[in-house]
Design a protein around this motif. Sequence first.
Motif, PDB file in Angstrom:
ATOM      1  N   LEU A 103     -15.833  -3.871 -13.478  1.00  0.00           N
ATOM      2  CA  LEU A 103     -15.617  -5.433 -13.572  1.00  0.00           C
ATOM      3  C   LEU A 103     -15.940  -5.934 -14.792  1.00  0.00           C
ATOM      4  CD1 LEU A 103     -16.644  -6.458  -9.940  1.00  0.00           C
ATOM      5  CD2 LEU A 103     -14.448  -6.347 -10.802  1.00  0.00           C
ATOM      6  N   ILE A 104     -17.225  -5.649 -15.402  1.00  0.00           N
ATOM      7  CA  ILE A 104     -17.826  -6.089 -16.649  1.00  0.00           C
ATOM      8  C   ILE A 104     -16.644  -5.591 -17.648  1.00  0.00           C
ATOM      9  CG2 ILE A 104     -19.666  -6.133 -18.122  1.00  0.00           C
ATOM     10  CD1 ILE A 104     -21.432  -5.759 -15.749  1.00  0.00           C
ATOM     11  N   ALA A 105     -16.216  -4.535 -17.543  1.00  0.00           N
ATOM     12  CA  ALA A 105     -15.292  -4.027 -18.736  1.00  0.00           C
ATOM     13  C   ALA A 105     -13.955  -4.745 -18.785  1.00  0.00           C
ATOM     14  CB  ALA A 105     -14.767  -2.185 -18.697  1.00  0.00           C
ATOM     15  N   GLY A 106     -13.509  -4.930 -17.239  1.00  0.00           N
ATOM     16  CA  GLY A 106     -12.433  -6.125 -17.319  1.00  0.00           C
ATOM     17  C   GLY A 106     -12.450  -7.302 -17.777  1.00  0.00           C
ATOM     18  N   GLY A 107     -13.691  -7.719 -17.807  1.00  0.00           N
ATOM     19  CA  GLY A 107     -13.935  -9.306 -18.077  1.00  0.00           C
ATOM     20  C   GLY A 107     -14.196  -9.183 -19.509  1.00  0.00           C
ATOM     21  N   THR A 108     -14.787  -8.263 -20.099  1.00  0.00           N
ATOM     22  CA  THR A 108     -14.946  -8.073 -21.603  1.00  0.00           C
ATOM     23  C   THR A 108     -13.648  -8.004 -22.240  1.00  0.00           C
ATOM     24  OG1 THR A 108     -17.030  -6.917 -21.249  1.00  0.00           O
ATOM     25  CG2 THR A 108     -16.256  -7.088 -23.556  1.00  0.00           C
ATOM     26  N   ILE A 109     -12.709  -7.051 -21.647  1.00  0.00           N
ATOM     27  CA  ILE A 109     -11.387  -7.190 -22.436  1.00  0.00           C
ATOM     28  C   ILE A 109     -10.721  -8.447 -22.246  1.00  0.00           C
ATOM     29  CG2 ILE A 109      -9.108  -6.000 -21.845  1.00  0.00           C
ATOM     30  CD1 ILE A 109     -10.687  -3.452 -21.238  1.00  0.00           C
ATOM     31  N   LEU A 110     -10.576  -9.241 -21.061  1.00  0.00           N
ATOM     32  CA  LEU A 110      -9.932 -10.217 -20.841  1.00  0.00           C
ATOM     33  C   LEU A 110     -10.410 -11.310 -21.688  1.00  0.00           C
ATOM     34  CD1 LEU A 110      -8.296 -12.340 -18.985  1.00  0.00           C
ATOM     35  CD2 LEU A 110     -10.477 -12.902 -17.885  1.00  0.00           C
ATOM     36  N   PHE A 111     -11.824 -11.808 -22.060  1.00  0.00           N
ATOM     37  CA  PHE A 111     -12.167 -12.549 -22.952  1.00  0.00           C
ATOM     38  C   PHE A 111     -11.986 -12.057 -24.396  1.00  0.00           C
ATOM     39  CE2 PHE A 111     -14.436 -14.050 -19.003  1.00  0.00           C
ATOM     40  CZ  PHE A 111     -14.101 -15.364 -19.171  1.00  0.00           C
ATOM     41  N   GLY A 112     -12.043 -10.823 -24.807  1.00  0.00           N
ATOM     42  CA  GLY A 112     -11.517 -10.123 -26.039  1.00  0.00           C
ATOM     43  C   GLY A 112     -10.118 -10.741 -26.280  1.00  0.00           C
ATOM     44  N   VAL A 113      -9.257 -10.612 -25.431  1.00  0.00           N
ATOM     45  CA  VAL A 113      -7.845 -10.905 -25.548  1.00  0.00           C
ATOM     46  C   VAL A 113      -7.581 -12.297 -25.891  1.00  0.00           C
ATOM     47  CG1 VAL A 113      -5.530 -10.834 -24.468  1.00  0.00           C
ATOM     48  CG2 VAL A 113      -7.011  -8.887 -24.255  1.00  0.00           C
ATOM     49  N   LEU A 114      -8.492 -13.012 -24.894  1.00  0.00           N
ATOM     50  CA  LEU A 114      -8.225 -14.562 -25.147  1.00  0.00           C
ATOM     51  C   LEU A 114      -8.656 -15.055 -26.572  1.00  0.00           C
ATOM     52  CD1 LEU A 114      -9.297 -15.903 -21.515  1.00  0.00           C
ATOM     53  CD2 LEU A 114      -7.006 -15.894 -22.689  1.00  0.00           C
TER      54      LEU A 114
END
Lengths: 497, 162
Positions: free
Chosen positions: B45-56
């Motif tokens: 979940l944390i990896a997913g969140g980091t990728i999401l905010f990285g992309v944004l």
Amino acid sequence: MEALTLLGQGFSVALTLQNLLWCLLGCTLGTAIGVLPGVGPALTIALLLPATAKLDPTGALIMFAGIYYGGMFGGSTTAILLNTPGESASIVTALEGNQMAKRGRAGPALATAAIGSCVAGTIATLLLTLLAPVVVDLALKFGPAEYFALMVLAFTTVSTVLGASALRGFAGLFLGLAIGLVGIDAITAQPRFAMGVPELLDGIDVVIVAVGLFAVGETLYLAAYQGNRTETVEKLSGSIWMSGADWARSWKAWLRGTAIGFPFGSIPAGGAEIPTFLSYAAEKKLSKHPEEFGKGAIEGVAGPEAANNASSTGSLVPLLTLGLPTSATAAIILAAFQQFGLQPGPTLFSSQPDLVWGLIASLYIGNVMLLVLNLPMVGLWVRLLTIPRPLLYGGILLFATLGAYGLRQSWFDLLLLYLIGVVGCIMRRHDFPIAPVIIGLILGPLAEQQFRRALSISQGDMSVFVTHPISATLLGVAALVVVVPWGLWWFRRDRTK
Amino acid sequence: MSGRTGQLAVSLALLAFGVALAVGTWFLPNTTGYAQVGPRLFPGLIAGGTILFGVLLVTQALLTGFKNTPESSDPTIEGASVNWPAVAWLSAGGMAQMVLIAHLGFILTSTVVFFAAARAFGSRRPLRDLLLGFVLATVVYFLFTRALTLSLPWGSLMPGEF
């Protein structure tokens, strides 16, 4: 009235000579670091964690509490005399306070800030005394799903509120959460993200992260981008006492500031900055002398200073009763509890009543001590502002080494400290807030525990978080905190087109 | 590095960090047992969140630049160049301490750190800085190892033993 009996018991703990001395030491240190630019209470407590690990927990925590709210008192001195707020919660104080100082009224500005902080701190501590047992009763009904939802709410508020951009706030939060993953998984004893480095099996200590980001990162940033900028310290001339008119204009602002600050601190709404802005706006609107705002209106110092102290005391409510930190400093205090094997929360009130109520009683004593330390001795604190920057930052780095190397005498920790410092410098350069990193790091592992406990009880059924009403409500509020500002932004953008 | 390029670099670094987390999570053994959820779900979940905010953040850096940065209100920061000599002094002090602290001890290596930091902030009085750093480090050493219970290295190559 049970609370008053327990408080009486707390006073018998706080009034022992040893604990009074810890309280005095904490208040003195707190004032000093509040005055010094570049050093805050979160950094100071983090630095002292390794050195206090073997002390009596009650005394050490009383000292940390003194540093916590002493920093708020001292921060106003810097804001008024230097126009550089020592703490982010003193930004508003600098607006009117520095103007007063420029007009030769530094004394009354410092006085209204100190007395207002004491009044607000005392009222807020009283509210904490009465409110804490109520929240404890409520919190005892919480299961793992509710705790997890509460932590998610705290994550979203600190990320969206503490900083200029929610996006960068969340980036910081996830960085902290990721750092918190490193080490041995508490439930299965499985090493995670240790990359075969034995030093990483114990995880990355919060001391290294906090000191790296706050001390090393800040020092690197200032050295790299600002060099030898000089600042002017306003002279402290004339009487430091307030006139009758100053009192008349201040006392209502203190009370209003307290009323705004305490609720903001006690709900997980992130930090003391927002209530200070609200208090400033309220005073400006209600003042009989609105023309003086921007030119040194005393209400503009009295209200926000009261608000920031009430809010920082208020944030002890979720910290002590729920184990939920809402600011970087509160998160470090939570780490201090953990260092002594204690977990703040409802059970702490029944298992360690002497410690909890002794700590609360010490807040009353500390507020009075701080008034005495700050008003008559303000001249002494002002001299701290004249320390040249090369020596100040030399000293900060010396203490940073002490904190990091003192943990377990490993050069690897010094390497980590430096690397995290570089990250902190880059974050500072691009205006990423630091507080969400610290909160994510400390609260992340606790959130994972509750998350897995909740799923283990529900046999792996994810819907447990939305079928429990309290948990569903908290998660709903967390979603609103994220969605509403975005919605408003879209709405405004459409209208301006 | 100008502000916008730097923003893009930072955002890409965050994205890369998120991807690295995701890969690391993928290779974690999944031991669930009685607990229903193993040690992989939360990191995922944390990896997913980091990728999401990285992309944004990457998107924001490319389209408009970061919002509400100090640059947008204070343009003097925008052109500010990095004072590399200052960074070099600080880094050299830190590295020297890392290598030498076990051998030369806390007092001497901290004196060096103090000196290097003062130098980085523009001090041109090396003797005063060395002396002040030495006195401060000595006081701090004895205060924290004697009055408090911290252990700090005296140094394996230092004469005597305290």
